[in-house]
Write an enzyme that holds these catalytic residues in place. Structure first.
Site, mmCIF file in Angstrom:
data_model
loop_
_atom_site.group_PDB
_atom_site.id
_atom_site.type_symbol
_atom_site.label_atom_id
_atom_site.label_comp_id
_atom_site.label_asym_id
_atom_site.label_seq_id
_atom_site.Cartn_x
_atom_site.Cartn_y
_atom_site.Cartn_z
ATOM 1 N N ARG A 3 -15.547 -1.172 -25.455
ATOM 2 C CA ARG A 3 -15.803 -0.716 -24.161
ATOM 3 C C ARG A 3 -14.905 0.229 -22.492
ATOM 4 O O ARG A 3 -14.090 0.931 -22.775
ATOM 5 C CB ARG A 3 -15.829 -2.231 -22.883
ATOM 6 C CG ARG A 3 -17.459 -2.785 -23.541
ATOM 7 C CD ARG A 3 -16.848 -4.520 -22.862
ATOM 8 N NE ARG A 3 -17.800 -5.408 -23.565
ATOM 9 C CZ ARG A 3 -17.605 -6.504 -23.681
ATOM 10 N NH1 ARG A 3 -15.637 -6.848 -23.831
ATOM 11 N NH2 ARG A 3 -18.384 -6.773 -24.054
ATOM 12 N N VAL A 28 -3.566 -10.793 -6.442
ATOM 13 C CA VAL A 28 -2.417 -10.954 -7.269
ATOM 14 C C VAL A 28 -1.396 -10.209 -7.119
ATOM 15 O O VAL A 28 0.148 -10.695 -7.606
ATOM 16 C CB VAL A 28 -3.239 -10.880 -8.671
ATOM 17 C CG1 VAL A 28 -2.235 -10.046 -10.031
ATOM 18 C CG2 VAL A 28 -4.032 -12.129 -9.614
ATOM 19 N N GLN A 29 -1.745 -8.701 -7.087
ATOM 20 C CA GLN A 29 -0.653 -7.293 -7.089
ATOM 21 C C GLN A 29 0.070 -8.105 -6.054
ATOM 22 O O GLN A 29 0.776 -6.626 -5.482
ATOM 23 C CB GLN A 29 -2.179 -6.335 -6.429
ATOM 24 C CG GLN A 29 -2.578 -6.033 -7.350
ATOM 25 C CD GLN A 29 -3.982 -4.945 -6.863
ATOM 26 O OE1 GLN A 29 -3.818 -3.401 -6.875
ATOM 27 N NE2 GLN A 29 -4.921 -5.566 -5.846
ATOM 28 N N MET A 89 -5.708 -2.761 -5.288
ATOM 29 C CA MET A 89 -5.686 -2.682 -3.589
ATOM 30 C C MET A 89 -5.124 -1.034 -2.318
ATOM 31 O O MET A 89 -4.907 -0.716 -3.339
ATOM 32 C CB MET A 89 -4.811 -3.613 -3.045
ATOM 33 C CG MET A 89 -5.652 -4.936 -2.874
ATOM 34 S SD MET A 89 -4.441 -6.273 -2.220
ATOM 35 C CE MET A 89 -5.602 -7.550 -1.699
ATOM 36 N N GLU A 112 -9.858 0.177 -3.649
ATOM 37 C CA GLU A 112 -10.773 -0.443 -3.165
ATOM 38 C C GLU A 112 -11.115 0.561 -1.588
ATOM 39 O O GLU A 112 -12.632 1.022 -1.934
ATOM 40 C CB GLU A 112 -9.777 -1.493 -2.490
ATOM 41 C CG GLU A 112 -8.620 -1.360 -1.715
ATOM 42 C CD GLU A 112 -8.130 -2.533 -1.213
ATOM 43 O OE1 GLU A 112 -8.964 -3.295 -1.449
ATOM 44 O OE2 GLU A 112 -7.383 -2.354 -0.539
ATOM 45 N N ASP A 151 0.568 -1.915 0.340
ATOM 46 C CA ASP A 151 -0.031 0.224 0.449
ATOM 47 C C ASP A 151 1.409 1.598 -0.172
ATOM 48 O O ASP A 151 0.211 1.975 -0.159
ATOM 49 C CB ASP A 151 -1.026 -0.450 1.001
ATOM 50 C CG ASP A 151 -1.424 -0.906 1.278
ATOM 51 O OD1 ASP A 151 -1.974 -1.538 0.180
ATOM 52 O OD2 ASP A 151 -2.245 -1.160 2.966
HETATM 53 O O1 F6P Z 1 -2.303 -4.191 2.993
HETATM 54 C C1 F6P Z 1 -2.254 -5.127 2.322
HETATM 55 C C2 F6P Z 1 -3.547 -5.255 1.915
HETATM 56 O O2 F6P Z 1 -3.326 -6.121 0.680
HETATM 57 C C3 F6P Z 1 -4.137 -4.144 1.563
HETATM 58 O O3 F6P Z 1 -3.980 -3.017 0.089
HETATM 59 C C4 F6P Z 1 -5.818 -4.963 1.297
HETATM 60 O O4 F6P Z 1 -6.912 -3.804 1.614
HETATM 61 C C5 F6P Z 1 -5.371 -6.242 2.461
HETATM 62 O O5 F6P Z 1 -4.260 -5.721 2.583
HETATM 63 C C6 F6P Z 1 -6.094 -7.482 2.485
HETATM 64 O O6 F6P Z 1 -6.115 -8.154 2.985
HETATM 65 P P1 F6P Z 1 -5.616 -9.744 2.850
HETATM 66 O O7 F6P Z 1 -4.766 -10.571 3.092
HETATM 67 O O8 F6P Z 1 -6.445 -10.271 4.875
HETATM 68 O O9 F6P Z 1 -7.417 -10.449 2.434
#
Ligand code: F6P
Length: 349
Positions: free
Chosen positions: A164, A280-281, A171, A224, A129
């Site tokens: 489209r 995937v990120q 994320m 998100e 993040d």
């Molecule tokens: O903090 C990293 C992160 O990938 C966020 O971007 C995302 O909201 C969260 O973790 C998802 O968490 P989890 O792996 O618990 O689904």
């Protein structure tokens, strides 16, 4: 005298964790220290899940995503007697230092343990993040950004073929670093982020303007954590069900792309599809930049342990890896500055 150094990875996994583990271990072993891996984040110290780390354990892990130590979102402050168990286990195992590799949650616990119990801990800033203060970049971010940018590039050709609108949900939790940077890199036509929420109406106007200019497809990147924002002032955060929070009080975000796509299709009449990039990120091999950053962070953390600089964290300032205070890193989220978002907006519509 030789130290017994423990290492843990907490929170969401991210590419580069193994590169940090390798660097801390290698430099500490070279100093004649013993290195111990704590399994599954703070849970490993609460429940006593430890494993020795030697040359063999770190062999071949540099390019591997994930973490060989496992990770959880365990918060010892939310477990009855959790903190006491961490302190007792640490002393009982004869450990002298802990390297905590994590984001705001994991490092928040580390910082509190240091402030309240003089716990001998140093931190390494991890998260896709990129929302940690006191450092220019966290490792893992570059890989997530690369994955998201490649996805946007790929979506361009299919968007164009079908005329489209393609909505890409990325994320980033409550900051829009991945969205704004992948959107800029990928030439997105609209980017929606939590820090500077434009309205759905504005987003649709941008898309329509683009179509009037003869471009029959558009790419919309949404973070998100973007709250659906309407001209009426109404706002709506989309989270996944069940809406229960984790031990750090976070709801599980995700799903805003779907709602946004429906809104865009209804309001503009353009056929719209959504792609949610999700985990995937976070998966797979780290980019070279993340491998190098993670390695430099790991070496710095090992040096901070050697110098007993407890309560500090390795950080990137410009090109230099420096020491900062853990409490400064977790005091507030690092958000996308307005001027950064303004630059991205130049290309909307
Ligand atoms: O903090 C990293 C992160 O990938 C966020 O971007 C995302 O909201 C969260 O973790 C998802 O968490 P989890 O792996 O618990 O689904």
């Amino acid at each position: 005298m030789g130290k017994r150094v423990a290492l843990l990875t907490g929170g969401g996994d991210c590419p580069g964790l193994n590169a940090v583990i390798r660097a801390v271990t290698r430099r500490s072993l070279d100093r004649g220290y013993e290195v111990v891996g704590v399994r599954e984040g703070w849970r490993g110290l609460v429940d006593g899940k430890l494993q020795p780390l030697d040359d063999r354990a770190i062999s071949g892990i540099l390019p591997r995503g994930g973490t060989i130590l496992g990770t959880t979102r365990t918060n010892p402050y939310k477990i009855d007697g959790g903190v006491e168990r961490v302190l007792e286990r640490f002393a009982g195992e004869g450990l002298d230092a802990l390297v905590a590799i994590g984001g705001e949650d994991t490092l928040g616990v580390a910082s509190r343990l240091f402030e309240e119990h003089s716990f001998p801990v140093v931190g390494v800033p991890k998260t896709i993040d990129n929302d940690l203060s006191a450092t220019d970049y966290t490792f893992g971010f570059d890989t997530a950004l690369t994955v998201a940018t490649e996805a946007i590039d790929r979506l361009h050709t299919t968007a164009e073929s079908h005329n489209r609108v393609m909505v890409v949900e990325v994320m980033g939790r409550h900051t829009g670093w991945i969205a704004v940077m992948s959107g800029m890199a990928g030439g997105a036509d609209v980017i929606l982020i939590p820090e500077h929420p434009i309205t759905i109406e504005e987003a649709c106007t941008d898309i329509q303007r683009r179509h009037e200019r003869g471009k029959d497809f558009s790419i919309v990147v949404v973070s998100e954590g973007y709250e659906l924002t309407y001209a009426s002032g109404e706002k709506q955060q989309i989270a996944q069900a069940p809406a229960a929070t984790d031990q750090f009080g976070h709801v599980r975000l995700g799903g805003v792309g779907d709602v946004l796509a429906r809104e865009i299709e209804e309001r503009t009449g353009y056929e719209t599809r959504v792609t949610v990039l999700g985990h995937v990120q976070r998966g797979g091999t780290p980019t070279p930049r993340d491998r190098v950053l993670a390695t430099r962070y790991g070496l710095k953390a090992a040096d901070l342990v050697h110098e007993a600089r407890w309560g500090t964290m390795a950080a990137l300032h410009g090109d230099d890896v420096v020491e900062v205070l853990l409490k400064d890193a977790v005091a507030e989220l690092k958000t996308v500055p307005p001027e950064f978002y303004e630059a991205a907006k130049t290309f909307f519509g």
